[in-house]
Design a protein around this motif. Structure first.
Motif, PDB file in Angstrom:
ATOM      1  N   ASN A   1       0.826  -1.211   0.000  1.00 26.93           N
ATOM      2  CA  ASN A   1       0.000   0.000   0.000  1.00 26.93           C
ATOM      3  C   ASN A   1       0.857   1.256   0.000  1.00 26.93           C
ATOM      4  N   PHE A   2       1.812   1.332   0.925  1.00 28.57           N
ATOM      5  CA  PHE A   2       2.636   2.534   1.048  1.00 28.57           C
ATOM      6  C   PHE A   2       3.487   2.763  -0.204  1.00 28.57           C
TER       7      PHE A   2
ATOM      8  N   LEU B   1       4.724   5.889  -4.971  1.00 27.04           N
ATOM      9  CA  LEU B   1       5.150   5.938  -6.371  1.00 27.04           C
ATOM     10  C   LEU B   1       4.200   6.759  -7.233  1.00 27.04           C
ATOM     11  N   GLN B   2       2.939   6.838  -6.832  1.00 29.59           N
ATOM     12  CA  GLN B   2       1.943   7.588  -7.610  1.00 29.59           C
ATOM     13  C   GLN B   2       1.615   8.935  -6.971  1.00 29.59           C
TER      14      GLN B   2
ATOM     15  N   GLY C   1       9.249  11.941  -3.869  1.00 30.72           N
ATOM     16  CA  GLY C   1       7.942  12.431  -4.266  1.00 30.72           C
ATOM     17  C   GLY C   1       7.351  13.379  -3.239  1.00 30.72           C
ATOM     18  N   THR C   2       6.060  13.625  -3.387  1.00 29.13           N
ATOM     19  CA  THR C   2       5.393  14.637  -2.565  1.00 29.13           C
ATOM     20  C   THR C   2       4.256  14.058  -1.730  1.00 29.13           C
TER      21      THR C   2
ATOM     22  N   TYR D   1      10.686  -3.124  -7.989  1.00 31.72           N
ATOM     23  CA  TYR D   1       9.745  -4.080  -8.577  1.00 31.72           C
ATOM     24  C   TYR D   1       8.397  -3.411  -8.861  1.00 31.72           C
ATOM     25  N   PHE D   2       7.861  -2.699  -7.882  1.00 36.86           N
ATOM     26  CA  PHE D   2       6.562  -2.053  -8.079  1.00 36.86           C
ATOM     27  C   PHE D   2       6.640  -0.927  -9.103  1.00 36.86           C
ATOM     28  N   ARG D   3       7.780  -0.256  -9.188  1.00 37.15           N
ATOM     29  CA  ARG D   3       7.932   0.784 -10.204  1.00 37.15           C
ATOM     30  C   ARG D   3       7.824   0.181 -11.605  1.00 37.15           C
ATOM     31  N   HIS D   4       8.474  -0.959 -11.823  1.00 32.63           N
ATOM     32  CA  HIS D   4       8.370  -1.641 -13.116  1.00 32.63           C
ATOM     33  C   HIS D   4       6.950  -2.130 -13.373  1.00 32.63           C
ATOM     34  N   GLU D   5       6.274  -2.589 -12.324  1.00 25.47           N
ATOM     35  CA  GLU D   5       4.888  -3.044 -12.489  1.00 25.47           C
ATOM     36  C   GLU D   5       3.994  -1.913 -12.979  1.00 25.47           C
TER      37      GLU D   5
END
Length: 459
Positions: free
Chosen positions: A314-315, A320-321, A382-383, A428-432
């Protein structure tokens, strides 16, 4: 479909081979022309600018010059003829490169691939191992570990929360087999060991179908214990720290009986796992089945399900978004996070041990949820801001394993700190999030976490 692509690949490779032979013959012809025409020592004549050049073609070069161009015409001198052949040969080579690219794409789609290097074992020590839930988050990493170790592995999964892409790096390997099967139905196989990991493990997944969760952990466990009894296999049950409920003892040792609400929203998972442990020891006492019980604490790493609702995923996805990081409750709840490779090493060590009682496998380094949110913020950047929402019912306030039993009996303790494991998981999640098609496989290389296995074992 796979057979069709393999047939096309063979035909295309054959065509490319014939074309390459023709190009080599042409090249030898042009080279001999150059050697014969350049031996006079005289000055080269200027190239005729009106020389017709071969037209570009979409497909591979032919054995003869294109229509309308005769490189050996009488009105061309030796230098102009050589230049004509050179241009034609250059275009043929460009066509061949395009053909090679198409062949590479077809080969990739046909499933022709190489596998990670694994240890070779002969019949004396090559165990057959069944992993239920082997396409899931933890199960797929365990499969990587066992495959690299040279064992024959059978994955049993109905893909309720697992993903075939988690284990696709092994599809087609002679030591690997996958069966689409639900453990609540009986399964027959000749195996030496069984890792019983099948069960949804995150609150959104197991609360979405509580009856299915209970059946998987009770009927499914009975089926696996029955299989172990029939074939004389050793069985490891993946239990959970949730058997301790919202604990009144901190940290939680294996001797603590727990504090669980039997009719709460999490009971379908908590109580089902407690029953699974009871079944395991009942089979052990009554039928002498060799059992192992691992009580697994919070685990994170690559291949976590994007929508599993756990703290780590979740975090990371929210950060990332650039979304708000949501904390349920005060944020003072504590958790202990272990990296998935540490857990897998603990599972393998427990399976190979002679200890029957339950063993905690987790990281004793404790963090509050609020602290962990700030760790993710710092790692991702990020922000994103933090938002506090209402607490979740029956959410444990304290969670920290007492791992002295694992240290003394297995020689095991976690090694990967958050500073090393979190960046791998974030990547990993960034690539996803960046994936746009099925061809972007984003495989997690098994050797990233187990590069020592082939070397250590002489693979």
């Amino acid at each position: 479909m796979a057979v069709r692509w393999r047939t096309l690949s063979v035909l295309m490779i054959g065509c490319a081979s014939v074309l390459l032979l023709l190009l080599l013959n042409s090249y030898m012809f042009v080279s001999s022309h150059a050697m014969n025409g350049g031996g006079g020592g005289g000055r080269a004549e200027p190239v005729n600018p009106a020389l017709p050049l071969p037209r570009r073609r979409k497909m591979a070069a032919r054995a003869e010059p294109p229509d309308g161009v005769d490189c050996e015409a009488d009105e061309l001198d030796e230098h102009e003829e050589l230049r004509c052949h050179g241009v034609w040969l250059a275009e043929a080579r460009a066509d061949l490169r395009r053909l090679e690219q198409r062949l590479a794409a077809l080969t990739k789609r046909a499933g022709v691939k190489s596998f990670p290097r694994v240890k070779f074992r002969n019949y004396r020590d090559r165990k057959r191992i069944l992993v239920t839930g082997g396409a899931g988050f933890v199960g797929s990493h365990l499969v990587d570990r066992l495959m690299l170790d040279g064992y024959e592995v059978i994955v049993l999964d109905n893909l309720y929360t697992g993903r075939k892409r988690n284990i696709e790096q092994w599809l087609g390997h002679e030591n690997f087999e996958m069966a689409m099967h639900d453990v609540i139905n009986q399964y027959y196989a000749e195996v030496d060991e069984i890792y019983h990991l099948a069960s949804p493990a995150s609150p959104p997944h197991y609360m979405a179908n509580p009856v299915k969760t209970i059946k998987t952990n009770t009927i499914g466990t009975i089926n696996m214990l029955g299989l172990a009894k029939r074939v004389g296999a050793r069985l490891l049950i993946a239990s959970t720290s949730e058997v301790y409920g919202d604990p009144e003892v901190h940290p939680q040792p294996e001797t603590y009986w727990g504090h669980v609400n039997p009719i709460g929203p999490r009971a379908c998972y908590d109580e089902a796992k407690r029953v699974a442990e009871t079944l395991a020891f009942a089979y052990h006492k009554q039928s002498n089945v060799s059992v192992r019980v691992a009580r697994i604490f919070n685990t994170y790493g690559p291949r976590m399900h994007n929508n599993d609702g756990r703290v780590v995923s979740n975090f990371i996805l929210q950060a990332l978004q650039n979304q708000t990081l949501t904390i349920y409750g005060s944020g003072e709840q504590t958790r202990s996070f272990q990296y998935v490779s540490d857990l897998v090493e603990g599972l393998v060590a427990l399976m190979e041990s002679n200890h029957t009682g339950p063993v905690n496998l987790g990281n004793p380094v404790e963090h509050t949820i609020e602290e962990f949110a700030h760790i993710i913020q710092k790692t991702v950047g990020g922000t994103s801001q933090v938002e506090y929402l209402d607490a979740v019912e029956d959410d444990p306030q304290k969670r920290k394993p007492d791992i002295r039993r694992a240290e003394q009996l297995l020689g095991w303790q976690p090694k990967v700190p958050l500073s090393e494991g979190i960046p791998k998981t974030v990547e990993y999640f960034r690539h996803e999030l960046q994936r746009k098609g099925h061809n972007e496989r984003n495989l997690f290389d098994p050797l990233v976490d187990w590069s020592h296995i082939p070397n250590k074992l002489g693979g």
